[in-house]
Design a protein around this motif. Sequence first.
Motif, PDB file in Angstrom:
ATOM      1  N   GLY A 158     -12.770  22.475   2.500  1.00  0.00           N
ATOM      2  CA  GLY A 158     -12.839  21.157   1.863  1.00  0.00           C
ATOM      3  C   GLY A 158     -11.516  20.426   1.776  1.00  0.00           C
ATOM      4  N   GLY A 159     -10.442  21.014   2.331  1.00  0.00           N
ATOM      5  CA  GLY A 159      -9.107  20.452   2.179  1.00  0.00           C
ATOM      6  C   GLY A 159      -8.915  19.145   2.919  1.00  0.00           C
ATOM      7  N   ILE A 160      -8.101  18.255   2.328  1.00  0.00           N
ATOM      8  CA  ILE A 160      -7.857  16.940   2.917  1.00  0.00           C
ATOM      9  C   ILE A 160      -6.375  16.584   2.861  1.00  0.00           C
ATOM     10  CG2 ILE A 160     -10.167  16.018   2.435  1.00  0.00           C
ATOM     11  CD1 ILE A 160      -9.008  14.675  -0.060  1.00  0.00           C
ATOM     12  N   VAL A 161      -5.993  15.668   3.761  1.00  0.00           N
ATOM     13  CA  VAL A 161      -4.677  15.028   3.756  1.00  0.00           C
ATOM     14  C   VAL A 161      -4.915  13.541   3.556  1.00  0.00           C
ATOM     15  CG1 VAL A 161      -2.567  14.551   5.039  1.00  0.00           C
ATOM     16  CG2 VAL A 161      -3.711  16.759   5.306  1.00  0.00           C
ATOM     17  N   ILE A 162      -4.186  12.926   2.613  1.00  0.00           N
ATOM     18  CA  ILE A 162      -4.377  11.517   2.282  1.00  0.00           C
ATOM     19  C   ILE A 162      -3.104  10.736   2.578  1.00  0.00           C
ATOM     20  CG2 ILE A 162      -5.004   9.871   0.475  1.00  0.00           C
ATOM     21  CD1 ILE A 162      -6.270  12.172  -1.063  1.00  0.00           C
ATOM     22  N   GLY A 218       4.583   9.562   1.446  1.00  0.00           N
ATOM     23  CA  GLY A 218       3.849   9.337   2.685  1.00  0.00           C
ATOM     24  C   GLY A 218       2.459   9.936   2.680  1.00  0.00           C
ATOM     25  N   PHE A 219       2.372  11.254   2.433  1.00  0.00           N
ATOM     26  CA  PHE A 219       1.101  11.963   2.514  1.00  0.00           C
ATOM     27  C   PHE A 219       1.008  13.000   1.397  1.00  0.00           C
ATOM     28  CE2 PHE A 219       2.444  10.658   6.731  1.00  0.00           C
ATOM     29  CZ  PHE A 219       1.328  10.000   7.220  1.00  0.00           C
ATOM     30  N   VAL A 220      -0.216  13.246   0.943  1.00  0.00           N
ATOM     31  CA  VAL A 220      -0.454  14.317  -0.021  1.00  0.00           C
ATOM     32  C   VAL A 220      -1.564  15.226   0.497  1.00  0.00           C
ATOM     33  CG1 VAL A 220       0.249  12.925  -2.013  1.00  0.00           C
ATOM     34  CG2 VAL A 220      -2.166  13.011  -1.348  1.00  0.00           C
ATOM     35  N   THR A 221      -1.584  16.455  -0.026  1.00  0.00           N
ATOM     36  CA  THR A 221      -2.648  17.397   0.292  1.00  0.00           C
ATOM     37  C   THR A 221      -3.435  17.721  -0.977  1.00  0.00           C
ATOM     38  OG1 THR A 221      -1.010  19.181   0.055  1.00  0.00           O
ATOM     39  CG2 THR A 221      -1.587  18.500   2.293  1.00  0.00           C
ATOM     40  N   CYS A 222      -4.752  17.869  -0.806  1.00  0.00           N
ATOM     41  CA  CYS A 222      -5.654  18.292  -1.874  1.00  0.00           C
ATOM     42  C   CYS A 222      -6.555  19.390  -1.322  1.00  0.00           C
ATOM     43  CB  CYS A 222      -6.540  17.142  -2.363  1.00  0.00           C
ATOM     44  SG  CYS A 222      -5.672  15.674  -2.955  1.00  0.00           S
ATOM     45  N   LEU A 224       3.262  16.968  -1.459  1.00  0.00           N
ATOM     46  CA  LEU A 224       3.729  15.606  -1.192  1.00  0.00           C
ATOM     47  C   LEU A 224       4.753  15.615  -0.073  1.00  0.00           C
ATOM     48  CD1 LEU A 224       4.207  12.574  -1.765  1.00  0.00           C
ATOM     49  CD2 LEU A 224       5.759  13.268  -3.616  1.00  0.00           C
ATOM     50  N   ALA A 225       4.523  14.777   0.942  1.00  0.00           N
ATOM     51  CA  ALA A 225       5.488  14.580   2.023  1.00  0.00           C
ATOM     52  C   ALA A 225       6.053  13.172   1.923  1.00  0.00           C
ATOM     53  CB  ALA A 225       4.808  14.773   3.387  1.00  0.00           C
ATOM     54  N   MET A 226       7.364  13.068   1.870  1.00  0.00           N
ATOM     55  CA  MET A 226       8.019  11.759   1.869  1.00  0.00           C
ATOM     56  C   MET A 226       8.185  11.279   3.305  1.00  0.00           C
ATOM     57  SD  MET A 226       8.601  11.113  -1.372  1.00  0.00           S
ATOM     58  CE  MET A 226      10.013  10.014  -1.621  1.00  0.00           C
ATOM     59  N   MET A 230      -7.499  25.036   2.055  1.00  0.00           N
ATOM     60  CA  MET A 230      -6.426  25.087   1.061  1.00  0.00           C
ATOM     61  C   MET A 230      -5.087  24.605   1.627  1.00  0.00           C
ATOM     62  SD  MET A 230      -7.333  28.475  -1.230  1.00  0.00           S
ATOM     63  CE  MET A 230      -6.508  27.801  -2.681  1.00  0.00           C
ATOM     64  N   PRO A 231      -5.018  23.344   2.069  1.00  0.00           N
ATOM     65  CA  PRO A 231      -3.751  22.832   2.606  1.00  0.00           C
ATOM     66  C   PRO A 231      -2.672  22.773   1.535  1.00  0.00           C
ATOM     67  CG  PRO A 231      -5.296  21.035   2.249  1.00  0.00           C
ATOM     68  CD  PRO A 231      -6.061  22.314   2.013  1.00  0.00           C
ATOM     69  N   HIS A 232      -1.439  23.022   1.943  1.00  0.00           N
ATOM     70  CA  HIS A 232      -0.280  23.007   1.059  1.00  0.00           C
ATOM     71  C   HIS A 232       0.928  22.450   1.812  1.00  0.00           C
ATOM     72  CE1 HIS A 232      -2.272  25.793  -1.791  1.00  0.00           C
ATOM     73  NE2 HIS A 232      -1.336  25.440  -2.641  1.00  0.00           N
ATOM     74  N   SER A 233       1.914  22.029   1.044  1.00  0.00           N
ATOM     75  CA  SER A 233       3.286  21.790   1.511  1.00  0.00           C
ATOM     76  C   SER A 233       3.384  20.864   2.720  1.00  0.00           C
ATOM     77  CB  SER A 233       3.965  23.128   1.836  1.00  0.00           C
ATOM     78  OG  SER A 233       3.785  24.062   0.803  1.00  0.00           O
ATOM     79  N   PRO A 234       2.821  19.650   2.672  1.00  0.00           N
ATOM     80  CA  PRO A 234       3.016  18.729   3.797  1.00  0.00           C
ATOM     81  C   PRO A 234       4.481  18.306   3.879  1.00  0.00           C
ATOM     82  CG  PRO A 234       2.071  17.561   1.925  1.00  0.00           C
ATOM     83  CD  PRO A 234       2.105  19.027   1.551  1.00  0.00           C
TER      84      PRO A 234
END
Length: 357
Positions: free
Chosen positions: A197-201, A176-180, A168-170, A215-219
């Motif tokens: 398959g990783g996404i940012v929402i 503001g944004f999350v990663t999955c 989670l990025a504030m 495998m996105p992490h730590s936005p």
Amino acid sequence: MDEFPPFSITPSNGFRDWLHAENGSIAFTTYQVGKLFTVGINPDTEDLSVFERSFPKCMGLAVENSNGQTGLWVSTLFQLWRFQDLLGDQGQTEDGFDAVFVPLVGHTTGEIDVHDICPRVSDPDPLFVATRFNCLATLARNASFQPLWHPPFIDRIVPEDRCHLNGLAMRGGKPGFVTCVAAGNTAGAWRDHRRDGGIVIDVDSGAIVGSGLSMPHSPRWHDGTLYVLQSGSGEFGRMDLATGRFEPICFLPGFARGIALTGTHAIIGVSRPRRQAAFEGLALEDRLGRTGQEPQCMIAVVDLHSGEIAHSLVIEGVVRELYDVAIIPRVRRPKLLGFATPEIRFQIRPGPLAQKR
């Protein structure tokens, strides 16, 4: 059974000077051995001061500054704890620490797999990622936790890690944004899409603003830019929100999770990948194999402009995996108290006297 050398932590040349110039200290978690560490500088010797306490499966970590007081939020196996510096402005302890963090308030969430934690200015309770339930949540007075938001493709709040929502990025004080790891809606669906398959929402709109990630992490949102890790490829970079492209800044020789941003540097946790299915078949493994590099466990300090690893703390021994990192500003040498330490009985700081109404 694997045997490891004794635990050690080795700074690169210039790391102490950099940390001294930052006027702060570093904290990091490792759920692999259940430890919360702080790294500061001993003012008497100018050597590193490393402090650690044991907490089961500690992962998410965040620094909170409220009314001039510093606190730490830490997630453990089934609880979320707030540590408060009870020394405050009282100088130093007799043994030379300028902050004493005490586990003051705890909330039992159950085993919901809390990942990123984000304090809020407008609310005493933080936001956090409840990965097992695929949602953003906060604390609840009469429940384990309070779900607040979930990705549009998740159809219900159930204890199934479907998309591995992890970061989670504030932005502007709001989510503001999350990663999955993937846009899955069945239990464990993300595991088949770890490579790309990783996404940012975007939380406000629910729109996917980045895809094809590993495998996105730590936005993290910093100075108008969204930074993110592609843990599966060992890359740290920024997202171009106009095009949805990931722009690499540097390669990290390990499985990267946890970012703290300060000025022109990113402090990033890097781990040795486990020999497990969730870590196999990734681009990181391919790249390390091609170059003959051994994966490392370390804290990397990356220059945001040049992309170079300007400084590092190499960690060896039993600690092989890190999860989250944080900068504790204006605290040069912190100390942590555990639940069973005799010292916790006598580390007391009364609040101000209540005013008569």
